[in-house]
Design a protein around this motif. Structure first.
Motif: not given
Length: 544
Positions: A176-185, A195-196, A287-289, A189-191
């Motif tokens: 569910q959070a994959a799209g927003p997390l990918e956009a933020a990356r 997360f926060l 997934r990021a390293d 935005a840092g890991a």
């Protein structure tokens, strides 16, 4: 709750048998309501001086200890579960695939079995207590003796229950959070910031759902709190029951149920109105390293709860089993294993039959009354085990002593009460996978059979049930495992001189025969691991 595809109007030519079908489907659902009705009925009787004494002297302490236990276990489970789910779902680090599955292992470890493994550490606190007394005085010495059992009980319960939070959050982080997390990356935005600010707010409903399950398991626990000498509500119900104070036991069970209702309402309140959606809900997260620092944090977040909840207890049980192998009482262990196997097999069969009646009835005939019956069948999983135990015990006693034809149900000579309690408590375990499987099936398959002239029940038997057979097997397996390691209801309802692996382990531990308790405990853990197989299979789509 997704829309119910099975709710289809009944053709007029089958309407004559509809009332009969509705009555048949409601039968297992009404059985689930029995303990609540019995407890409310007996709780309304005069309680006398004993209830006055218990409500004034014990009840405030029971409530205070229950709330402290729930708050501590739930908070620590969130601390254990959320970071582990985040690292496994969103980061790439050595050992990630191992932890992806290994984080489920603690759920196979019954809490009271894990508590046994820490008995040496708990008893080894005497030098620490002496040091506290020498350096800080008698008051600090007494206070430390009050606090340490709470710390041990909280850590043991959280380390074995955190997978509920872990599983709930993994699905959100991975999908569910994959799209927003990918956009933020992509925006830099840092890991930690992702997360926060994104993942944690989006996972809040999932955290609340997982935490609610943990809280209900903590409220239901009897073995761990008894092992460490604590007295929340569940041991209080059993204490009143064993003292012959039935009305007081029923009233304490009502209070216990009220606590569970408050927990469920809190969970709904946390989830209410908070819905998040992604443009690509099925898009897996890249997934990021993790890097060196991230890998170290990931190993700490995943390794610490795994070691506390599974590795240490499993290693101690195996060591004690090997050390006491030659003096083991094999006849008692085999007899207890046989009893556990028969009870778990019978209860799993009853759960499958009840599931087919409730879920299959909804699929074949539809209608809001049948859907309501199916939802009623799920309620049992929210019941406190102590309430189911005392409610079923009173019912069986009334049937056995007030109705001569039912004398064979006498509580001390029959396993009827155990099967009834297991069915009420674990019917939801079978209903949920089967209902989810039907939701994924096109309604057109069932309708095609109906249009070819086949009756609804025959269509259900020939077309629908074979298609959801894996879900029925998964539900039966989970019910088998739950019953196999169940302790609370078995202690109350078992016939005289009747042991299961769970009660045998609890009794031997209570008699300080720890090495002898290791083998039955280890057998329960091994069988619990087999129960994880369907759970891992259900997780596969989220872990691609």
């Amino acid at each position: 709750m997704p829309a119910d595809r099975s709710a289809k109007p009944l053709p007029p030519r089958h309407a004559a048998g509809r009332r009969f079908v509705v009555a048949g489907v409601w039968l297992p659902a009404l059985v689930v309501l029995v303990p609540v009705l019995v407890v409310l009925w007996r709780a309304g009787m005069p309680g006398g001086e004993e209830w006055t004494r218990i409500s004034e002297e014990r009840l405030p302490g029971y409530l205070r200890q229950t709330l402290i236990l729930v708050a501590g276990v739930t908070s620590l489970s969130i601390v254990f579960g959320v970071p582990a789910a985040w690292f496994v779902s969103t980061c790439r680090f050595p050992g990630r695939r191992f932890f992806e599955v290994a984080m489920l292992l603690p759920i196979a470890m019954p809490g009271f079995i894990a508590a046994v493994a820490y008995v040496d550490a708990f008893r080894g606190l005497i030098p620490f207590y002496i040091w506290i007394r020498k350096n800080f005085g008698v008051d600090a010495f007494l206070k430390s003796q009050e606090i340490m059992p709470w710390i041990f009980a909280t850590v043991v319960l959280a380390a074995t229950l955190f997978p509920y939070v872990y599983l709930s959050c993994r699905a959100v982080f991975a999908r569910q959070a994959a799209g927003p997390l990918e956009a933020a990356r992509l925006l830099g935005a840092g890991a930690f910031r992702r997360f926060l600010t994104i993942a944690l707010p989006m996972a809040r409903p999932a955290v609340a759902a997982g935490a609610a399950l943990v809280a209900m398991e903590a409220v239901n626990d009897y073995g761990v709190v008894s092992h460490f000498g604590l007295s929340p509500l569940t041991p209080g119900v059993f204490r009143a029951w064993n003292e012959g104070q039935l009305v007081s036991a029923m009233r304490l069970a009502v209070v216990l149920m009220a606590v569970v209702v408050v927990l469920l309402a809190a969970e709904r309140w946390q989830r209410g109105g908070k819905k998040f959606s992604s443009d690509s809900p099925d898009m897996p997260l890249t997934r990021a390293d993790a890097g060196i620092t991230g890998t170290a944090l990931a190993w700490l977040a995943c390794g610490l709860p795994l070691v506390l909840g599974f590795v240490i207890p499993g290693w101690r049980l195996l060591r004690w089993t090997l050390a006491s192998w030659d003096v083991m009482n094999w006849p008692d262990n085999l007899r207890a294993a046989g009893n556990s196997f028969l009870l778990a097999s019978g209860a799993a069969l009853l759960v499958v039959v009840g599931t087919i009646i409730l879920v299959g009835g909804c699929r074949a005939y539809g209608g809001r009354w049948l859907v309501l019956a199916r939802q009623t069948g799920i309620l049992g999983y929210a019941y406190p085990s102590a309430m189911v135990a005392v409610g079923t015990g009173v019912l069986v006693s009334v049937l056995a002593f007030d109705f001569p034809g039912w004398a064979w149900l006498a509580l001390s000579a029959s396993t009827f009460g155990l099967f009834l309690a297991y069915f009420i408590r674990f019917l939801a375990v079978g209903i949920q996978p089967a209902a989810a499987a039907f939701e994924r099936l096109p309604a057109s398959l069932h309708e095609a059979g109906r249009m070819l002239g086949t009756g609804p029940l025959r269509t259900l038997r020939v077309v629908d049930l074979p298609l959801i057979r894996p879900a029925l097997v998964a539900g039966a397996t989970l019910a088998f495992i739950d019953v196999f390691k169940e302790l609370t209801m078995t202690l109350v309802l078992r016939p005289f001189n009747f042991e299961t692996l769970a009660t045998l382990t609890f009794r031997l531990t209570d008699e300080s025969r720890i090495p002898e308790a290791a083998l039955p405990g280890l057998l329960m853990v091994a069988l619990g691991l087999l129960g994880l197989i369907p759970l891992v299979r259900l997780m596969r789509p989220a872990s691609k």
